[in-house]
Motif scaffolding. Sequence first.
Motif, PDB file in Angstrom:
ATOM      1  N   SER A  42     -63.524  -7.941  -6.454  1.00 58.10           N
ATOM      2  CA  SER A  42     -62.621  -7.388  -7.458  1.00 58.10           C
ATOM      3  C   SER A  42     -61.515  -8.376  -7.806  1.00 58.10           C
ATOM      4  O   SER A  42     -60.885  -8.951  -6.919  1.00 58.10           O
ATOM      5  CB  SER A  42     -61.988  -6.100  -6.922  1.00 58.10           C
ATOM      6  N   ALA A  43     -61.276  -8.550  -9.090  1.00 57.52           N
ATOM      7  CA  ALA A  43     -60.187  -9.408  -9.569  1.00 57.52           C
ATOM      8  C   ALA A  43     -59.234  -8.561 -10.392  1.00 57.52           C
ATOM      9  O   ALA A  43     -59.635  -7.956 -11.398  1.00 57.52           O
ATOM     10  CB  ALA A  43     -60.738 -10.555 -10.414  1.00 57.52           C
ATOM     11  N   GLN A  44     -57.976  -8.480  -9.960  1.00 55.85           N
ATOM     12  CA  GLN A  44     -57.037  -7.609 -10.651  1.00 55.85           C
ATOM     13  C   GLN A  44     -56.711  -8.134 -12.042  1.00 55.85           C
ATOM     14  O   GLN A  44     -56.529  -9.328 -12.251  1.00 55.85           O
ATOM     15  CB  GLN A  44     -55.753  -7.400  -9.844  1.00 55.85           C
ATOM     16  N   VAL A  45     -56.656  -7.196 -12.986  1.00 58.74           N
ATOM     17  CA  VAL A  45     -56.434  -7.557 -14.387  1.00 58.74           C
ATOM     18  C   VAL A  45     -54.959  -7.766 -14.700  1.00 58.74           C
ATOM     19  O   VAL A  45     -54.622  -8.220 -15.794  1.00 58.74           O
ATOM     20  CB  VAL A  45     -57.022  -6.485 -15.332  1.00 58.74           C
ATOM     21  N   SER A  46     -54.096  -7.441 -13.752  1.00 59.17           N
ATOM     22  CA  SER A  46     -52.657  -7.616 -13.933  1.00 59.17           C
ATOM     23  C   SER A  46     -52.014  -7.602 -12.556  1.00 59.17           C
ATOM     24  O   SER A  46     -52.618  -7.130 -11.580  1.00 59.17           O
ATOM     25  CB  SER A  46     -52.065  -6.490 -14.781  1.00 59.17           C
ATOM     26  N   PRO A  47     -50.773  -8.078 -12.426  1.00 59.81           N
ATOM     27  CA  PRO A  47     -50.095  -7.970 -11.128  1.00 59.81           C
ATOM     28  C   PRO A  47     -50.002  -6.521 -10.650  1.00 59.81           C
ATOM     29  O   PRO A  47     -50.083  -6.256  -9.449  1.00 59.81           O
ATOM     30  CB  PRO A  47     -48.710  -8.569 -11.416  1.00 59.81           C
TER      31      PRO A  47
END
Length: 385
Positions: free
Chosen positions: A64-69
């Motif tokens: 999973s790669a977060q789309v925002s902080p």
Amino acid sequence: MKNVHSYGDSPLFQPLVLGDLRLRNRIVMSPMSRNRARADDLPTALMATYYTQRASAGLIISESAQVSPQGKGYRNSPGIYAADQVAAWKTVVDGVHAAGGVMFLQLWHAGRSSHPDLQPDGGMPVGPSAIRPAVEVFTDAGLKAAPTPRALELREIPVVIEQYRQAARNALAAGFDGVEIHAGNGFLLDQFLRDGANRRQDAYGGSIANRTRLLLEIVSAVGTIWPSHRVGVRVSPTATYGDIVDSDPGALYGHLVRELNRFRLAYLHITEGELLSTRESPGMDFSALREAFDGVVISNNCYGFQDAEDVVRSGSVGMVSFGRPYIANPDLVERLRRGVALSDFDPSTLHDGGARGYTDYPPIDQPPIAQPQTVSPQIDMTDNG
């Protein structure tokens, strides 16, 4: 999966056309959170080595790669919202491509499954409603109980949708072959889908049509960046990971699949049953759900080789994703093809941040590398059936 047999002619080893991609086999490396990114959400050279080692999979789906902080849900997870992250991910993808692999990036927002220690300026995590999940979150200070989230305001929802669109644009710039939208495992989009977490009274809550609205709008937004045959969606209809349930998952996901069919997606990635436990799920007909989807289905969760072969041979599933077997078996495809017993992974190294238990598991004909013993905090892995 310790005792396996050689099935060199198995349908799992047959190529698959996925949109305009030709995959060399039907074995998918499932997303797995391994916590090897830098503290500033930057992917590392170690991650490039890890994924390149596993490039023989027909398809790799990234962690999973977060789309925002704001989307961050545990320490040392990679982001896809900043230029330096794009450049770092490009190194990962270039390695996979050089080894002949195909790789999609999983787009993720943790939602309420987070903690102020992980949020910008120590803010509260967000969710569809202010309902506290009974989960612990992996922070730099160890495991901490998730607090009661702040309900996203209606005016904030277009901002989240735009974050997904920009993340999709960044994934394209990094050279990925496609993207997977994570709508399972108790994270933000799953929270909006299921009525145990979503008690909203506006256009994004209440009815099934309303609860699926955010995911469908994000699929549409991502589709302005990527052609639909390079976009997949991940769901976990009955998994309770993240302290999440729905009162009628059959109706919810039946409706969702019918709506997703409009987009002609690359695939639907389904975690069947309870994550890391069982594919059994009384009251939920996963075979009917697969049948309802017009495209390729990827099945996931607790599959052994024979189970995977059987379900692909049946024609109801195009591919099967494996998580835990890939941890200690970077050459999983070849081991299965040759009938070589699989190695066991060391649970103490799942999330310790280093090379040990990450990039040092040897291929079939190479002896193991001796490493000193360390112990790290233990948490459940996500997306890794």
